[in-house]
Design a protein around this motif. Structure first.
Motif, PDB file in Angstrom:
ATOM      1  N   ASN A 163     -97.962 149.876 -24.654  1.00  0.00           N
ATOM      2  CA  ASN A 163     -97.030 148.905 -24.697  1.00  0.00           C
ATOM      3  C   ASN A 163     -95.748 149.466 -23.958  1.00  0.00           C
ATOM      4  O   ASN A 163     -95.043 148.640 -23.217  1.00  0.00           O
ATOM      5  CB  ASN A 163     -96.732 148.371 -25.962  1.00  0.00           C
ATOM      6  N   GLU A 164     -95.565 150.667 -24.520  1.00  0.00           N
ATOM      7  CA  GLU A 164     -94.126 151.443 -23.592  1.00  0.00           C
ATOM      8  C   GLU A 164     -94.554 151.361 -22.191  1.00  0.00           C
ATOM      9  O   GLU A 164     -93.675 151.258 -21.457  1.00  0.00           O
ATOM     10  CB  GLU A 164     -94.144 152.716 -24.314  1.00  0.00           C
ATOM     11  N   ILE A 165     -95.532 151.684 -21.629  1.00  0.00           N
ATOM     12  CA  ILE A 165     -95.944 151.769 -20.338  1.00  0.00           C
ATOM     13  C   ILE A 165     -95.793 150.313 -19.753  1.00  0.00           C
ATOM     14  O   ILE A 165     -95.149 150.304 -18.529  1.00  0.00           O
ATOM     15  CB  ILE A 165     -97.251 152.489 -20.073  1.00  0.00           C
ATOM     16  N   TRP A 166     -96.316 149.258 -20.212  1.00  0.00           N
ATOM     17  CA  TRP A 166     -96.231 148.071 -19.766  1.00  0.00           C
ATOM     18  C   TRP A 166     -94.592 147.545 -19.596  1.00  0.00           C
ATOM     19  O   TRP A 166     -94.193 146.884 -18.660  1.00  0.00           O
ATOM     20  CB  TRP A 166     -97.059 146.982 -20.771  1.00  0.00           C
ATOM     21  N   ASP A 167     -93.945 147.888 -20.738  1.00  0.00           N
ATOM     22  CA  ASP A 167     -92.330 147.783 -20.747  1.00  0.00           C
ATOM     23  C   ASP A 167     -91.699 148.295 -19.743  1.00  0.00           C
ATOM     24  O   ASP A 167     -90.603 147.508 -18.926  1.00  0.00           O
ATOM     25  CB  ASP A 167     -91.851 147.991 -22.002  1.00  0.00           C
ATOM     26  N   LEU A 168     -92.278 149.563 -19.403  1.00  0.00           N
ATOM     27  CA  LEU A 168     -91.422 150.300 -18.274  1.00  0.00           C
ATOM     28  C   LEU A 168     -91.714 149.673 -16.887  1.00  0.00           C
ATOM     29  O   LEU A 168     -90.760 149.584 -16.144  1.00  0.00           O
ATOM     30  CB  LEU A 168     -92.062 151.809 -18.353  1.00  0.00           C
ATOM     31  N   VAL A 169     -93.111 149.286 -16.663  1.00  0.00           N
ATOM     32  CA  VAL A 169     -93.614 148.589 -15.445  1.00  0.00           C
ATOM     33  C   VAL A 169     -92.804 147.104 -15.240  1.00  0.00           C
ATOM     34  O   VAL A 169     -92.301 147.188 -14.096  1.00  0.00           O
ATOM     35  CB  VAL A 169     -95.148 148.293 -15.540  1.00  0.00           C
ATOM     36  N   SER A 170     -92.623 146.584 -16.407  1.00  0.00           N
ATOM     37  CA  SER A 170     -91.868 145.357 -16.387  1.00  0.00           C
ATOM     38  C   SER A 170     -90.274 145.445 -15.898  1.00  0.00           C
ATOM     39  O   SER A 170     -89.709 144.790 -14.931  1.00  0.00           O
ATOM     40  CB  SER A 170     -91.953 144.497 -17.716  1.00  0.00           C
ATOM     41  N   SER A 171     -89.900 146.435 -16.465  1.00  0.00           N
ATOM     42  CA  SER A 171     -88.554 146.641 -16.268  1.00  0.00           C
ATOM     43  C   SER A 171     -88.337 147.111 -14.752  1.00  0.00           C
ATOM     44  O   SER A 171     -87.341 146.555 -14.046  1.00  0.00           O
ATOM     45  CB  SER A 171     -87.765 147.661 -17.218  1.00  0.00           C
ATOM     46  N   VAL A 172     -89.251 147.701 -14.136  1.00  0.00           N
ATOM     47  CA  VAL A 172     -88.937 148.503 -12.917  1.00  0.00           C
ATOM     48  C   VAL A 172     -89.253 147.134 -11.813  1.00  0.00           C
ATOM     49  O   VAL A 172     -88.590 146.893 -10.952  1.00  0.00           O
ATOM     50  CB  VAL A 172     -89.979 149.514 -12.695  1.00  0.00           C
ATOM     51  N   ALA A 173     -90.189 146.483 -12.375  1.00  0.00           N
ATOM     52  CA  ALA A 173     -90.472 145.165 -11.440  1.00  0.00           C
ATOM     53  C   ALA A 173     -89.335 144.280 -11.411  1.00  0.00           C
ATOM     54  O   ALA A 173     -89.208 143.630 -10.294  1.00  0.00           O
ATOM     55  CB  ALA A 173     -91.769 144.373 -11.970  1.00  0.00           C
ATOM     56  N   SER A 223     -86.377 144.836 -11.545  1.00  0.00           N
ATOM     57  CA  SER A 223     -85.256 145.372 -10.922  1.00  0.00           C
ATOM     58  C   SER A 223     -85.610 145.482  -9.265  1.00  0.00           C
ATOM     59  O   SER A 223     -84.793 145.882  -8.561  1.00  0.00           O
ATOM     60  CB  SER A 223     -84.838 146.975 -11.173  1.00  0.00           C
ATOM     61  N   MET A 224     -86.646 145.290  -9.001  1.00  0.00           N
ATOM     62  CA  MET A 224     -86.945 145.111  -7.461  1.00  0.00           C
ATOM     63  C   MET A 224     -86.953 143.776  -7.015  1.00  0.00           C
ATOM     64  O   MET A 224     -86.902 142.645  -7.751  1.00  0.00           O
ATOM     65  CB  MET A 224     -88.537 145.460  -7.330  1.00  0.00           C
ATOM     66  N   GLU A 225     -86.886 143.664  -5.683  1.00  0.00           N
ATOM     67  CA  GLU A 225     -86.596 142.272  -5.163  1.00  0.00           C
ATOM     68  C   GLU A 225     -87.967 141.685  -5.259  1.00  0.00           C
ATOM     69  O   GLU A 225     -89.077 142.282  -5.300  1.00  0.00           O
ATOM     70  CB  GLU A 225     -86.482 142.490  -3.386  1.00  0.00           C
TER      71      GLU A 225
END
Length: 133
Positions: free
Chosen positions: A111-121, A123-125
């Protein structure tokens, strides 16, 4: 001259023959005696050879038995060393586990990994990982 009708020179021949027969008998006796002595010595040497072979076999058997004992002791020591190394390895492993139990788990959950991926996504265009261009 004759003695009882036999010429004197015949006595000389008979004496020579008798002496030759005695010499021949003496030689024959000495040869037989020497032959018996040689047979006695050969028998003694054969007996000694049999005894020596028996001793040699006993000694070689003792050598082989000693080799087997040395091999057995060596194998036991090698096995004991292996057991000791495994015991030390397990002690180190258990010690490391005990030390790690007191520390925080630095691994991330799914879950922590998916949260991290979501936050990076976010912040991306465009919110996508697809290459741009």
């Amino acid at each position: 001259e004759t003695l009882n009708g036999v010429e004197q020179n015949h006595f000389g021949v008979l004496t020579s023959l008798r002496k030759a027969a005695e010499v021949t008998a003496e030689r024959s006796y000495k040869r037989e005696k020497a032959l018996r002595e040689m047979q006695r010595r050969a028998t003694a040497i054969e007996n000694r050879l049999v005894q020596t072979k028996g001793n040699a076999k006993q000694r070689w058997d003792a050598v082989h038995q000693a080799e087997e004992q040395v091999t057995k002791v060596l194998e036991e020591r090698m096995l004991e060393r292996s057991r000791e190394r495994e015991r030390q390895r397990m002690e180190e492993f258990n010690k490391q586990i005990a030390e790690d139990d007191g520390k925080a788990d630095l691994g991330a959950t799914q879950n922590e990994i998916w949260d991290l991926v979501s936050s990076v996504a976010e912040s991306m265009e465009d919110g996508s990982f697809e290459p741009t261009g």
